[in-house]
Design a protein around this motif. Structure first.
Motif, PDB file in Angstrom:
ATOM      1  N   LEU A 194       0.803  -3.697  -6.841  1.00 23.44           N
ATOM      2  CA  LEU A 194       0.640  -2.261  -6.622  1.00 23.44           C
ATOM      3  C   LEU A 194       1.305  -1.824  -5.318  1.00 23.44           C
ATOM      4  O   LEU A 194       1.927  -0.760  -5.252  1.00 23.44           O
ATOM      5  CB  LEU A 194      -0.850  -1.879  -6.591  1.00 23.44           C
ATOM      6  CG  LEU A 194      -1.636  -2.003  -7.892  1.00 23.44           C
ATOM      7  CD1 LEU A 194      -2.923  -1.230  -7.813  1.00 23.44           C
ATOM      8  CD2 LEU A 194      -0.836  -1.522  -9.081  1.00 23.44           C
ATOM      9  N   VAL A 195       1.172  -2.662  -4.260  1.00 26.21           N
ATOM     10  CA  VAL A 195       1.782  -2.310  -2.976  1.00 26.21           C
ATOM     11  C   VAL A 195       3.299  -2.230  -3.117  1.00 26.21           C
ATOM     12  O   VAL A 195       3.934  -1.268  -2.655  1.00 26.21           O
ATOM     13  CB  VAL A 195       1.376  -3.332  -1.890  1.00 26.21           C
ATOM     14  CG1 VAL A 195       2.248  -3.182  -0.665  1.00 26.21           C
ATOM     15  CG2 VAL A 195      -0.093  -3.161  -1.530  1.00 26.21           C
ATOM     16  N   VAL A 196       3.884  -3.235  -3.796  1.00 24.02           N
ATOM     17  CA  VAL A 196       5.341  -3.239  -3.987  1.00 24.02           C
ATOM     18  C   VAL A 196       5.778  -2.015  -4.785  1.00 24.02           C
ATOM     19  O   VAL A 196       6.739  -1.321  -4.441  1.00 24.02           O
ATOM     20  CB  VAL A 196       5.790  -4.542  -4.686  1.00 24.02           C
ATOM     21  CG1 VAL A 196       7.238  -4.458  -5.110  1.00 24.02           C
ATOM     22  CG2 VAL A 196       5.568  -5.722  -3.765  1.00 24.02           C
ATOM     23  N   LEU A 197       5.030  -1.711  -5.866  1.00 22.46           N
ATOM     24  CA  LEU A 197       5.344  -0.544  -6.687  1.00 22.46           C
ATOM     25  C   LEU A 197       5.284   0.734  -5.862  1.00 22.46           C
ATOM     26  O   LEU A 197       6.121   1.629  -5.993  1.00 22.46           O
ATOM     27  CB  LEU A 197       4.345  -0.433  -7.837  1.00 22.46           C
ATOM     28  CG  LEU A 197       4.786  -0.901  -9.210  1.00 22.46           C
ATOM     29  CD1 LEU A 197       3.673  -0.704 -10.201  1.00 22.46           C
ATOM     30  CD2 LEU A 197       6.022  -0.137  -9.642  1.00 22.46           C
ATOM     31  N   MET A 198       4.255   0.827  -4.998  1.00 22.03           N
ATOM     32  CA  MET A 198       4.065   2.028  -4.186  1.00 22.03           C
ATOM     33  C   MET A 198       5.260   2.220  -3.257  1.00 22.03           C
ATOM     34  O   MET A 198       5.799   3.315  -3.143  1.00 22.03           O
ATOM     35  CB  MET A 198       2.769   1.900  -3.386  1.00 22.03           C
ATOM     36  CG  MET A 198       2.343   3.161  -2.699  1.00 22.03           C
ATOM     37  SD  MET A 198       1.634   4.319  -3.890  1.00 22.03           S
ATOM     38  CE  MET A 198       1.305   5.722  -2.856  1.00 22.03           C
ATOM     39  N   ILE A 199       5.686   1.126  -2.588  1.00 26.37           N
ATOM     40  CA  ILE A 199       6.767   1.249  -1.606  1.00 26.37           C
ATOM     41  C   ILE A 199       8.107   1.498  -2.303  1.00 26.37           C
ATOM     42  O   ILE A 199       8.834   2.432  -1.967  1.00 26.37           O
ATOM     43  CB  ILE A 199       6.835  -0.003  -0.710  1.00 26.37           C
ATOM     44  CG1 ILE A 199       5.588  -0.056   0.175  1.00 26.37           C
ATOM     45  CG2 ILE A 199       8.086   0.011   0.144  1.00 26.37           C
ATOM     46  CD1 ILE A 199       5.491  -1.276   1.027  1.00 26.37           C
ATOM     47  N   LEU A 200       8.404   0.681  -3.326  1.00 30.82           N
ATOM     48  CA  LEU A 200       9.700   0.822  -3.994  1.00 30.82           C
ATOM     49  C   LEU A 200       9.740   2.046  -4.890  1.00 30.82           C
ATOM     50  O   LEU A 200      10.711   2.794  -4.921  1.00 30.82           O
ATOM     51  CB  LEU A 200      10.001  -0.425  -4.832  1.00 30.82           C
ATOM     52  CG  LEU A 200      10.282  -1.706  -4.071  1.00 30.82           C
ATOM     53  CD1 LEU A 200      10.630  -2.825  -5.032  1.00 30.82           C
ATOM     54  CD2 LEU A 200      11.419  -1.497  -3.084  1.00 30.82           C
ATOM     55  N   GLY A 201       8.653   2.277  -5.628  1.00 29.27           N
ATOM     56  CA  GLY A 201       8.679   3.296  -6.662  1.00 29.27           C
ATOM     57  C   GLY A 201       8.269   4.674  -6.179  1.00 29.27           C
ATOM     58  O   GLY A 201       8.624   5.669  -6.791  1.00 29.27           O
ATOM     59  N   VAL A 202       7.489   4.743  -5.102  1.00 29.63           N
ATOM     60  CA  VAL A 202       7.012   6.041  -4.646  1.00 29.63           C
ATOM     61  C   VAL A 202       7.654   6.437  -3.326  1.00 29.63           C
ATOM     62  O   VAL A 202       8.332   7.456  -3.222  1.00 29.63           O
ATOM     63  CB  VAL A 202       5.466   6.050  -4.525  1.00 29.63           C
ATOM     64  CG1 VAL A 202       4.989   7.351  -3.932  1.00 29.63           C
ATOM     65  CG2 VAL A 202       4.843   5.827  -5.889  1.00 29.63           C
ATOM     66  N   THR A 203       7.489   5.587  -2.290  1.00 22.27           N
ATOM     67  CA  THR A 203       7.964   5.971  -0.963  1.00 22.27           C
ATOM     68  C   THR A 203       9.481   6.111  -0.921  1.00 22.27           C
ATOM     69  O   THR A 203      10.011   7.137  -0.496  1.00 22.27           O
ATOM     70  CB  THR A 203       7.512   4.938   0.077  1.00 22.27           C
ATOM     71  OG1 THR A 203       6.152   4.625  -0.166  1.00 22.27           O
ATOM     72  CG2 THR A 203       7.660   5.482   1.474  1.00 22.27           C
ATOM     73  N   LEU A 204      10.175   5.067  -1.387  1.00 22.10           N
ATOM     74  CA  LEU A 204      11.644   5.106  -1.358  1.00 22.10           C
ATOM     75  C   LEU A 204      12.170   6.280  -2.170  1.00 22.10           C
ATOM     76  O   LEU A 204      13.098   6.979  -1.764  1.00 22.10           O
ATOM     77  CB  LEU A 204      12.224   3.802  -1.898  1.00 22.10           C
ATOM     78  CG  LEU A 204      12.382   2.686  -0.882  1.00 22.10           C
ATOM     79  CD1 LEU A 204      13.000   1.467  -1.533  1.00 22.10           C
ATOM     80  CD2 LEU A 204      13.258   3.160   0.277  1.00 22.10           C
ATOM     81  N   LEU A 205      11.521   6.510  -3.321  1.00 21.56           N
ATOM     82  CA  LEU A 205      11.955   7.591  -4.201  1.00 21.56           C
ATOM     83  C   LEU A 205      11.807   8.935  -3.489  1.00 21.56           C
ATOM     84  O   LEU A 205      12.716   9.765  -3.479  1.00 21.56           O
ATOM     85  CB  LEU A 205      11.104   7.577  -5.466  1.00 21.56           C
ATOM     86  CG  LEU A 205      11.516   8.535  -6.560  1.00 21.56           C
ATOM     87  CD1 LEU A 205      12.810   8.074  -7.177  1.00 21.56           C
ATOM     88  CD2 LEU A 205      10.442   8.635  -7.630  1.00 21.56           C
ATOM     89  N   ARG A 206      10.636   9.135  -2.845  1.00 16.78           N
ATOM     90  CA  ARG A 206      10.377  10.482  -2.333  1.00 16.78           C
ATOM     91  C   ARG A 206      11.132  10.780  -1.042  1.00 16.78           C
ATOM     92  O   ARG A 206      11.396  11.934  -0.751  1.00 16.78           O
ATOM     93  CB  ARG A 206       8.876  10.727  -2.191  1.00 16.78           C
ATOM     94  CG  ARG A 206       8.215  10.233  -0.931  1.00 16.78           C
ATOM     95  CD  ARG A 206       6.729  10.527  -0.958  1.00 16.78           C
ATOM     96  NE  ARG A 206       6.057   9.913   0.159  1.00 16.78           N
ATOM     97  CZ  ARG A 206       5.862  10.528   1.322  1.00 16.78           C
ATOM     98  NH1 ARG A 206       6.244  11.759   1.481  1.00 16.78           N
ATOM     99  NH2 ARG A 206       5.268   9.895   2.313  1.00 16.78           N
ATOM    100  N   VAL A 207      11.481   9.728  -0.263  1.00 12.22           N
ATOM    101  CA  VAL A 207      12.258  10.034   0.933  1.00 12.22           C
ATOM    102  C   VAL A 207      13.746  10.143   0.640  1.00 12.22           C
ATOM    103  O   VAL A 207      14.494  10.641   1.475  1.00 12.22           O
ATOM    104  CB  VAL A 207      12.038   9.018   2.086  1.00 12.22           C
ATOM    105  CG1 VAL A 207      10.614   9.033   2.546  1.00 12.22           C
ATOM    106  CG2 VAL A 207      12.491   7.642   1.696  1.00 12.22           C
ATOM    107  N   SER A 208      14.177   9.662  -0.540  1.00 15.84           N
ATOM    108  CA  SER A 208      15.625   9.659  -0.784  1.00 15.84           C
ATOM    109  C   SER A 208      16.062  10.761  -1.740  1.00 15.84           C
ATOM    110  O   SER A 208      17.237  10.880  -2.034  1.00 15.84           O
ATOM    111  CB  SER A 208      16.059   8.284  -1.324  1.00 15.84           C
ATOM    112  OG  SER A 208      15.321   7.986  -2.476  1.00 15.84           O
ATOM    113  N   MET A 209      15.129  11.560  -2.241  1.00 17.50           N
ATOM    114  CA  MET A 209      15.523  12.589  -3.200  1.00 17.50           C
ATOM    115  C   MET A 209      15.041  13.966  -2.773  1.00 17.50           C
ATOM    116  O   MET A 209      14.107  14.089  -1.997  1.00 17.50           O
ATOM    117  CB  MET A 209      14.954  12.268  -4.579  1.00 17.50           C
ATOM    118  CG  MET A 209      15.626  11.085  -5.242  1.00 17.50           C
ATOM    119  SD  MET A 209      15.276  11.012  -6.990  1.00 17.50           S
ATOM    120  CE  MET A 209      16.326  12.292  -7.620  1.00 17.50           C
ATOM    121  N   GLY A 210      15.683  14.994  -3.312  1.00 20.29           N
ATOM    122  CA  GLY A 210      15.219  16.350  -3.117  1.00 20.29           C
ATOM    123  C   GLY A 210      14.405  16.784  -4.314  1.00 20.29           C
ATOM    124  O   GLY A 210      14.354  16.090  -5.323  1.00 20.29           O
TER     125      GLY A 210
END
Lengths: 311, 149
Positions: free
Chosen positions: A266-282
């Motif tokens: 879950l931690v890996v999913l959160m960082i890769l799938g949520v955090t990276l996604l939301r800081v790199s997209m508009g």
């Protein structure tokens, strides 16, 4: 297996209730911390969402004059309780299998739709024009992503031959994870598009867009009522990511090691799938998001269902 | 009772680590607003590490930053928005305008001093104040807020 005495325990303590809430808040804190680091800032402490919750519990809840008070105050309660039940429905491979009395994947599907409905009700009950905009956007987005979700779940269930998440996990433990099963890759891709919309993160945080509609439905909420929405969203992160793990990669050893593996996933999913996604997209516009969901995820999930049905 | 009191103290200590900040522009020239935005947004002065968060809704706010001399045109709206902020809250006046009107002090169009209309707790003078000064003002506001929450 049908021991009903453990159901309250599962809902209130572990793996639902307190455990899921604590872990969900920690995931949110991790998300904010990692996002800050990616932007070159120090960021808040990991326990920040927990501090926020304590603070909100000590503030006053204000109800606008034009709001429908019972609905306005009831909506966050219903949302938080539905997610509490959801958290007890998601299995932790090797550790916890939900009691069949509690419900299966179909119940989970219905409960997963509750937070979006609750946000719509909250937005319209608050009487705020921003809430109304949030309401209409939430409804459009929900119409777009619920279809693919149901088809993804149907494809997986058809492959296994059961709507029980316990059976789905057991099937993958003997036949290999669906993550490595090419037949279900389109379904996986559709699920990867679904969960950012369901969790309400950039690029799909259109209903609650802070810079456009001032958090839309949440605009008029304050104090404990707003806190309940934060509880709901923390639990939803655990439920949706946990559902993803159960559907596609539930391989884990038994006992405590299994729990550790699950939490690490879950931690890996959160960082890769949520955090990276939301800081790199508009943020997308609502019409773009609607068109996107009706084009790609829907087609992919239909394709997956068709392949599974033929295979 | 004593256990209750210790728990309340503990909860207070946790709660003050989450001050959410709301900005009201009461007819400011935008100089102070730029400094407020700088305080919050650029990595050098990252206030999120203190648990601060800028919020878009007055209902979510704990600490209110007011800039500008409270012009006649915007006075009623500012008072209305201020009333929307749930207690307990702390008010910080940023810049010299809320204190005396600053360069606008002799104008017929301003209502400075702001504390005739709103309960200002902390003044951060300057035209505009430096981000460090605003952060110090916010830190003092947090200390004051601890007594109220």
């Amino acid at each position: 297996m049908l021991d009903t005495t453990t159901i309250p325990l599962a809902v209130l303590l572990f793996p639902g209730g307190l455990f899921a809430l604590a872990f969900g808040l920690a995931l949110k804190g991790l998300d904010r911390r990692v996002a800050a680091r990616l932007q070159g800032r120090v960021g808040p402490p990991l326990a920040q969402p927990f501090f926020d919750l304590v603070k909100l519990a000590r503030k006053r809840t204000m109800v606008p004059d034009i709001a429908a008070e019972p609905v306005f105050l009831g909506a966050p309660l219903i949302g938080a309780v539905s997610m509490l039940l959801c958290a007890a429905l998601v299995p932790i491979p090797g550790v916890y299998a939900p009691n069949p009395m509690l419900g299966d994947l179909l119940v989970l599907l219905y409960l997963l739709a509750v937070p979006a409905v609750v946000l719509m009700i909250a937005g319209s009950a608050s009487g705020s024009p921003f809430g109304a905009i949030g309401f209409s956007r939430e409804m459009a987005l929900m119409l777009a992503y619920e279809g693919p979700l149901v088809l993804v779940v149907a494809a997986v269930a058809l492959r296994v031959g059961s709507f029980s998440l316990t059976d789905i996990v057991a099937y993958q433990q003997t036949h290999g994870a669906f993550l490595f099963d090419p037949v279900l890759w389109p379904a996986l891709a559709a699920f990867l598009a679904f969960y950012p919309a369901n969790l309400g993160i950039v690029p799909f945080d259109i209903p609650e867009a802070e810079t456009e509609v001032l958090e839309g439905p949440l605009l008029e909420y304050s104090g404990p009522a707003l806190g309940l929405f934060k509880v709901m969203s923390a639990l939803k992160a655990v439920v949706v990511l946990g559902l993803g793990v159960a559907l596609f990669l539930p391989l884990a050893p038994d006992g405590l090691a299994g729990l550790a593996v699950h939490l690490a996933k879950l931690v890996v999913l959160m960082i890769l799938g949520v955090t990276l996604l939301r800081v790199s997209m508009g943020r997308m516009r609502i019409d773009q998001a609607f068109a996107f969901f009706l084009k790609w995820p829907l087609a992919l999930s239909l394709l997956s269902l068709a392949i599974v049905a033929l295979a | 009772m004593t256990l209750m009191q210790t728990l309340t103290e503990k909860a207070k200590n946790l709660a003050v680590r989450s001050p959410w900040i709301y900005r009201i522009n009461a007819g400011s020239c935008n100089g102070c607003d730029v400094e407020c935005a700088t305080t919050a947004l650029i990595p050098r002065y990252d206030v999120e590490r203190l648990g601060c968060q800028y919020c878009g809704s007055p209902r979510h706010a704990d600490i209110v930053l007011i800039t500008g001399p409270l012009t006649a045109r915007i006075k009623e709206d500012v008072l209305r928005v201020f009333a929307e902020i749930p207690d307990p809250k702390v008010t910080v006046a940023v810049g010299v305008c809320p204190i005396s009107g600053g360069i606008f002090r002799e104008s017929y169009a301003v209502n400075a001093e702001v504390d005739h209309y709103l309960p200002v707790d902390i003044n951060v003078p300057g035209c505009p104040p430096r981000p460090q000064a605003i952060i110090e003002g916010v830190a003092q506001a947090i200390a004051l807020w601890r007594q109220r929450i």
